[in-house]
Design a protein around this motif. Sequence first.
Motif, PDB file in Angstrom:
ATOM      1  N   CYS A 155     -46.729  88.990  11.305  1.00 12.76           N
ATOM      2  CA  CYS A 155     -47.278  90.146  10.595  1.00 12.76           C
ATOM      3  C   CYS A 155     -46.994  90.037   9.101  1.00 12.76           C
ATOM      4  O   CYS A 155     -45.926  89.571   8.708  1.00 12.76           O
ATOM      5  N   CYS A 159     -43.763  96.816   6.784  1.00 13.83           N
ATOM      6  CA  CYS A 159     -43.451  98.241   6.745  1.00 13.83           C
ATOM      7  C   CYS A 159     -41.947  98.354   6.485  1.00 13.83           C
ATOM      8  O   CYS A 159     -41.162  97.543   6.996  1.00 13.83           O
ATOM      9  N   CYS A 162     -39.221  97.917   9.345  1.00 10.52           N
ATOM     10  CA  CYS A 162     -39.460  96.938  10.407  1.00 10.52           C
ATOM     11  C   CYS A 162     -38.942  95.530  10.082  1.00 10.52           C
ATOM     12  O   CYS A 162     -39.077  95.064   8.963  1.00 10.52           O
TER      13      CYS A 162
HETATM   14  S1  SF4 Z   1     -44.377  97.970  12.122  1.00 11.21           S
HETATM   15 FE1  SF4 Z   1     -43.713  95.849  11.810  1.00 11.21          FE
HETATM   16  S2  SF4 Z   1     -45.028  94.633  13.136  1.00 11.21           S
HETATM   17 FE2  SF4 Z   1     -45.982  96.653  12.910  1.00 11.21          FE
HETATM   18  S3  SF4 Z   1     -47.409  96.450  11.197  1.00 11.21           S
HETATM   19 FE3  SF4 Z   1     -45.480  97.178  10.342  1.00 11.21          FE
HETATM   20  S4  SF4 Z   1     -44.373  95.316   9.734  1.00 11.21           S
HETATM   21 FE4  SF4 Z   1     -46.007  94.710  11.131  1.00 11.21          FE
END
Ligand code: SF4
Length: 433
Positions: A155, A159, A162
Amino acid sequence: MSYKGKKAAFFTLGCKLNFSETSTIARHFEVMGFERVDFKEQSDVYVINSCSVTAESDKKSRNIIRQAIRRNPEAVVVVTGCYAQLQADVIKEIEGVDYILGTNAKFRMTDFLGDLEKRDETYVLLQSQNKNRDYFHAASWGDRTRSFLKVQDGCDYFCTYCTIPFARGRSRNDTIPNTIKKAEETVQAGINEIILTGVNIGDFGKSTNEKFIDLLKKLDQVEGLERIRISSVEPNLLTDEIIDFVAGSKRIAPHFHLPLQSGSNDVLELMKRKYKRELFAERVEKIKSVLPDAFIGVDIIAGTNGETDDFFLDSYEFVRDLNVSQLHAFPYSERPGTKALEIKPVVSVDERKERTRKLIQLSEKKLRLFYEKNKRKECMVLFENESTRDRLHGFTENYIRVETGYRPELVNQMVSVKLSEINNLGNFEVEFL
Ligand code: SF4
């Protein structure tokens, strides 16, 4: 080297993606001659595919590792998965762990086993995920009736709360033709329903200059595949074209799992999510306009850093008014190395639990309402081999859980039923049509 006569046991923590990968790795062990045994049994090798999405997952991963070591202190213990990639130093402190293999080495596990000797020192193989472009296919079969088919990994969203981008690297996938080949192999293995899985599957095509919608169109033509379920798609990547295609498809289930994370725009900003709540509401309306009976599951985190009482109330009221079927509510969990740790104020653990409790209560009301609306509906159920209490379970296309008396001939069959009464376990009893 053949490992004929040797036993291997596997334990998976975490997400559907991890399950698809363990199943694939286990099949490779079988090719190498290993007999696959239950994790509760004595084995020569124990493989733990770990998870690190929350502090609780870290703790569970450590407990499972220790269980394996206690079960057979002579066995070779291999730890892989996101916790291994992110916190190998912590795992290394557990005496008895032989190998810690990061995200890239996971699929070459048998290359390291040699004569299955216990190691004096833990062998750790990690590679930075910043530039990780390696993509390994994976699909679960032989474990469950429905298969988790990996279509994407990694990804690029970062975020603030995360760690997954640090554990699994950049967003990547294989080409549509190769992915379709994997789907065909999965169908040939006797699977009738495939659940598309990954980290950010809506981002499929980023590393091959293709599009998720085109993958769906090709999957929709796979011979013998009865049902396709799309697992989690980022709201900003769920286009009208995808929703309309699902609405017109006989195979793709009217079931959407959308990670909202917060119903407050202020908190979405702090999380660095890629959308505002208005887009989310508009996506829900779009789905319901073309698929009124669709199941919509929503992920939401309670008590992230910066979520004041007012922001939570704002979030709660937004979610309360959404026409969705179920909430998957989780209390925020601090993750090492994430930007969220710098955000203030910090919400107390008790308050996080209290907010989560409120969201779960709201979810129970929504799910009951959704089930009531589907009473007496005719639908198709895939009955699964995971039966309990002499009962057979399965899901309808719009993800309603049904049960009936145990009838082995119905396992892995798509059967036409009418939803009759909701029993005391909250599952629908059915009439066969
Ligand atoms: S929560 Fe984590 S895995 Fe999901 S989009 Fe955001 S960064 Fe990517």
